[in-house]
Design a protein around this motif. Sequence first.
Motif, PDB file in Angstrom:
ATOM      1  N   CYS A 116       7.813 -13.318  13.068  1.00 17.61           N
ATOM      2  CA  CYS A 116       7.007 -13.908  14.151  1.00 17.61           C
ATOM      3  C   CYS A 116       7.689 -13.734  15.504  1.00 17.61           C
ATOM      4  O   CYS A 116       7.043 -13.422  16.511  1.00 17.61           O
ATOM      5  N   LEU A 117       9.021 -13.942  15.521  1.00 10.38           N
ATOM      6  CA  LEU A 117       9.750 -13.788  16.785  1.00 10.38           C
ATOM      7  C   LEU A 117       9.675 -12.347  17.285  1.00 10.38           C
ATOM      8  O   LEU A 117       9.482 -12.090  18.481  1.00 10.38           O
ATOM      9  N   LEU A 118       9.821 -11.398  16.360  1.00  8.93           N
ATOM     10  CA  LEU A 118       9.731  -9.980  16.744  1.00  8.93           C
ATOM     11  C   LEU A 118       8.353  -9.648  17.294  1.00  8.93           C
ATOM     12  O   LEU A 118       8.211  -8.943  18.295  1.00  8.93           O
ATOM     13  N   ALA A 119       7.328 -10.185  16.615  1.00 12.03           N
ATOM     14  CA  ALA A 119       5.957  -9.944  17.065  1.00 12.03           C
ATOM     15  C   ALA A 119       5.755 -10.526  18.466  1.00 12.03           C
ATOM     16  O   ALA A 119       5.156  -9.896  19.340  1.00 12.03           O
ATOM     17  N   PHE A 120       6.309 -11.717  18.658  1.00 11.17           N
ATOM     18  CA  PHE A 120       6.210 -12.376  19.975  1.00 11.17           C
ATOM     19  C   PHE A 120       6.891 -11.526  21.042  1.00 11.17           C
ATOM     20  O   PHE A 120       6.339 -11.284  22.130  1.00 11.17           O
ATOM     21  N   ALA A 121       8.099 -11.019  20.703  1.00  8.11           N
ATOM     22  CA  ALA A 121       8.841 -10.183  21.657  1.00  8.11           C
ATOM     23  C   ALA A 121       8.067  -8.907  21.962  1.00  8.11           C
ATOM     24  O   ALA A 121       8.033  -8.438  23.110  1.00  8.11           O
ATOM     25  N   LEU A 122       7.427  -8.372  20.922  1.00  6.01           N
ATOM     26  CA  LEU A 122       6.666  -7.125  21.092  1.00  6.01           C
ATOM     27  C   LEU A 122       5.490  -7.342  22.049  1.00  6.01           C
ATOM     28  O   LEU A 122       5.206  -6.512  22.919  1.00  6.01           O
ATOM     29  N   LEU A 123       4.819  -8.489  21.890  1.00  4.62           N
ATOM     30  CA  LEU A 123       3.651  -8.775  22.742  1.00  4.62           C
ATOM     31  C   LEU A 123       4.050  -8.939  24.211  1.00  4.62           C
ATOM     32  O   LEU A 123       3.254  -8.698  25.111  1.00  4.62           O
ATOM     33  N   HIS A 124       5.311  -9.388  24.426  1.00  6.69           N
ATOM     34  CA  HIS A 124       5.768  -9.594  25.801  1.00  6.69           C
ATOM     35  C   HIS A 124       6.571  -8.413  26.321  1.00  6.69           C
ATOM     36  O   HIS A 124       7.128  -8.452  27.413  1.00  6.69           O
ATOM     37  N   ALA A 125       6.673  -7.363  25.517  1.00  7.20           N
ATOM     38  CA  ALA A 125       7.406  -6.163  25.960  1.00  7.20           C
ATOM     39  C   ALA A 125       6.505  -5.354  26.896  1.00  7.20           C
ATOM     40  O   ALA A 125       5.276  -5.462  26.835  1.00  7.20           O
ATOM     41  N   PRO A 126       7.116  -4.547  27.762  1.00  9.10           N
ATOM     42  CA  PRO A 126       6.307  -3.741  28.699  1.00  9.10           C
ATOM     43  C   PRO A 126       5.660  -2.557  27.989  1.00  9.10           C
ATOM     44  O   PRO A 126       6.029  -1.403  28.205  1.00  9.10           O
ATOM     45  N   LEU A 127       4.755  -2.865  27.071  1.00  2.22           N
ATOM     46  CA  LEU A 127       4.052  -1.827  26.313  1.00  2.22           C
ATOM     47  C   LEU A 127       2.554  -2.006  26.514  1.00  2.22           C
ATOM     48  O   LEU A 127       2.094  -3.136  26.723  1.00  2.22           O
ATOM     49  N   PRO A 128       1.795  -0.925  26.398  1.00  6.73           N
ATOM     50  CA  PRO A 128       0.338  -1.093  26.492  1.00  6.73           C
ATOM     51  C   PRO A 128      -0.159  -1.986  25.351  1.00  6.73           C
ATOM     52  O   PRO A 128       0.359  -1.904  24.228  1.00  6.73           O
ATOM     53  N   PHE A 181       0.936  -3.414  16.396  1.00  5.01           N
ATOM     54  CA  PHE A 181       2.276  -3.505  15.797  1.00  5.01           C
ATOM     55  C   PHE A 181       2.672  -4.959  15.531  1.00  5.01           C
ATOM     56  O   PHE A 181       3.265  -5.274  14.493  1.00  5.01           O
ATOM     57  N   ALA A 182       2.330  -5.830  16.484  1.00  2.22           N
ATOM     58  CA  ALA A 182       2.676  -7.247  16.313  1.00  2.22           C
ATOM     59  C   ALA A 182       1.933  -7.830  15.111  1.00  2.22           C
ATOM     60  O   ALA A 182       2.506  -8.581  14.305  1.00  2.22           O
ATOM     61  N   VAL A 183       0.660  -7.435  14.982  1.00  3.73           N
ATOM     62  CA  VAL A 183      -0.121  -7.945  13.845  1.00  3.73           C
ATOM     63  C   VAL A 183       0.485  -7.458  12.527  1.00  3.73           C
ATOM     64  O   VAL A 183       0.666  -8.227  11.569  1.00  3.73           O
ATOM     65  N   VAL A 184       0.824  -6.169  12.505  1.00  3.77           N
ATOM     66  CA  VAL A 184       1.426  -5.625  11.276  1.00  3.77           C
ATOM     67  C   VAL A 184       2.726  -6.354  10.952  1.00  3.77           C
ATOM     68  O   VAL A 184       2.988  -6.731   9.799  1.00  3.77           O
ATOM     69  N   LEU A 185       3.527  -6.600  11.968  1.00 10.50           N
ATOM     70  CA  LEU A 185       4.804  -7.308  11.755  1.00 10.50           C
ATOM     71  C   LEU A 185       4.582  -8.685  11.148  1.00 10.50           C
ATOM     72  O   LEU A 185       5.248  -9.076  10.179  1.00 10.50           O
ATOM     73  N   VAL A 186       3.628  -9.419  11.693  1.00 12.82           N
ATOM     74  CA  VAL A 186       3.367 -10.770  11.181  1.00 12.82           C
ATOM     75  C   VAL A 186       2.851 -10.703   9.744  1.00 12.82           C
ATOM     76  O   VAL A 186       3.284 -11.479   8.873  1.00 12.82           O
ATOM     77  N   VAL A 187       1.957  -9.730   9.479  1.00 12.19           N
ATOM     78  CA  VAL A 187       1.403  -9.626   8.118  1.00 12.19           C
ATOM     79  C   VAL A 187       2.506  -9.274   7.117  1.00 12.19           C
ATOM     80  O   VAL A 187       2.619  -9.873   6.036  1.00 12.19           O
ATOM     81  N   VAL A 188       3.367  -8.327   7.484  1.00 13.29           N
ATOM     82  CA  VAL A 188       4.461  -7.930   6.572  1.00 13.29           C
ATOM     83  C   VAL A 188       5.404  -9.098   6.338  1.00 13.29           C
ATOM     84  O   VAL A 188       5.802  -9.399   5.207  1.00 13.29           O
TER      85      VAL A 188
END
Length: 401
Positions: free
Chosen positions: A32-44, A51-58
């Motif tokens: 969850c923390l990684l997904a959160f970081a990913l959502l706040h990263a400077p990415l489209p 990717f965040a959804v996949v991370l949370v599901v895995v």
Amino acid sequence: MDGIHFADGFDTAERLAFGLGAPQLVTVVAGCLLAFALLHAPLPAAVAVPFAVVLVVVAAALGWLRVAGRPALDWTIFALRHLIGPRRGVLVVTREPHRQPAPAEAGARVHTEGARAPLRDTSCAAAAAPPRHAAASNIIRLPGASSRDATNPSTVRRGARRVVFFSLKGGTGRTTLSTEIAAWAATCDVAKQTVIVDCDLRSACVGTRLGLAHAGIADFAIASPDERRLDAFLTTHRSGLRALLGPSRSTNPDWPVTPPVLREVLRELDLSGASVVIVDVAPEMNALTVAALRAADDIYVVVVPSATGIHDAYRTTEQLRRLGLRDRLGYVVNRADGRVDVSVAMNDLGGQVVAEVPEDVALVDAENSHCPAVLSGRSAAAFELRRFAGVCAPATAAAAR
Ligand SMILES: Nc1ncnc2c1ncn2[C@@H]1O[C@H](COP(=O)(O)OP(=O)(O)O)[C@@H](O)[C@H]1O
Ligand SMILES: [Mg+2]
């Protein structure tokens, strides 16, 4: 026993929150923390969100999913260890073996009926049985599974068959069964290579039951490691059984008989050609007991058919499974009187009753006369114990052939 649920929480890991154990909880939180970081990263957003959804599901799958009764996280860690570690051949993952009941196990109840037959019907041959571990060996074993598999020649330890009767409740008959089985195994063992080791240091009773007194394991432990010879500390019963007795006084279970001392004793016995070694242990999970249990090929949980006895069987099984010893377990019902049915508990535990030793005054007489009932008795208990000796002590079965 209505309203008592022995199986509540049985055989499950300690849960911290949301039904998850510590490793699973850490995985879910980290995901969850990684997904959160990913959502706040400077990415489209088109990249970050999937990717965040996949991370949370895995992470959730690793946390909550169980495959073949084991957490998906365990499977993942083990597969990764296999892929990272040095290996040859292909990756093959097999399920943990389901033990098939050996004929002798399946027929345990039938034999108990037959236990009332006269002595001339008893023979070592009646007791002969194939090894209990009939399933194929695992190619990949999950953490906690035993590394020893009697059906796989590459993993079989060469040496004596080691047997422990165990329960966390005292007075269930561990010492009685140990001495009776050992005495009969020794009687049938032409090579006289059956040994009993008393590791119940607070309450060592093997000597009393067999009518023996001698220096024993505590004396061995304090003798100079460079000069001590195990033979000097073994005494021999008239059945041919060799015994390493416990101390006559109640002794600290942590010293001087430590797990390394026990392992040295067992190693020496292997080297001396012992065929069967029965270790009598304390009804508690001290370091020495754990060492004996880990060294054992077969652990028989001694179950007394009463409410507290069955409750103890659950507790004992749970502890043994936590030690990763589930594939060595069998169950012996002692003091069976036909009034309490243990089959529901056995189904629940996925266990096999290998023997049912009846409540029998002959065993109390045997204790008081210092003479094992199997050697002289024509009692029902003696008959069942002789049969059972053939199941758990291969020398007994071999002698019958
Ligand atoms: N099947 C049985 N029938 C009658 N008495 C038994 C039976 N099994 C054990 N006993 C008696 O129960 C008592 C406790 O047995 P013991 O083997 O010392 O238990 P543990 O080693 O588990 O503490 C002993 O006096 C023993 O003779
Ligand atoms: Mg005892």
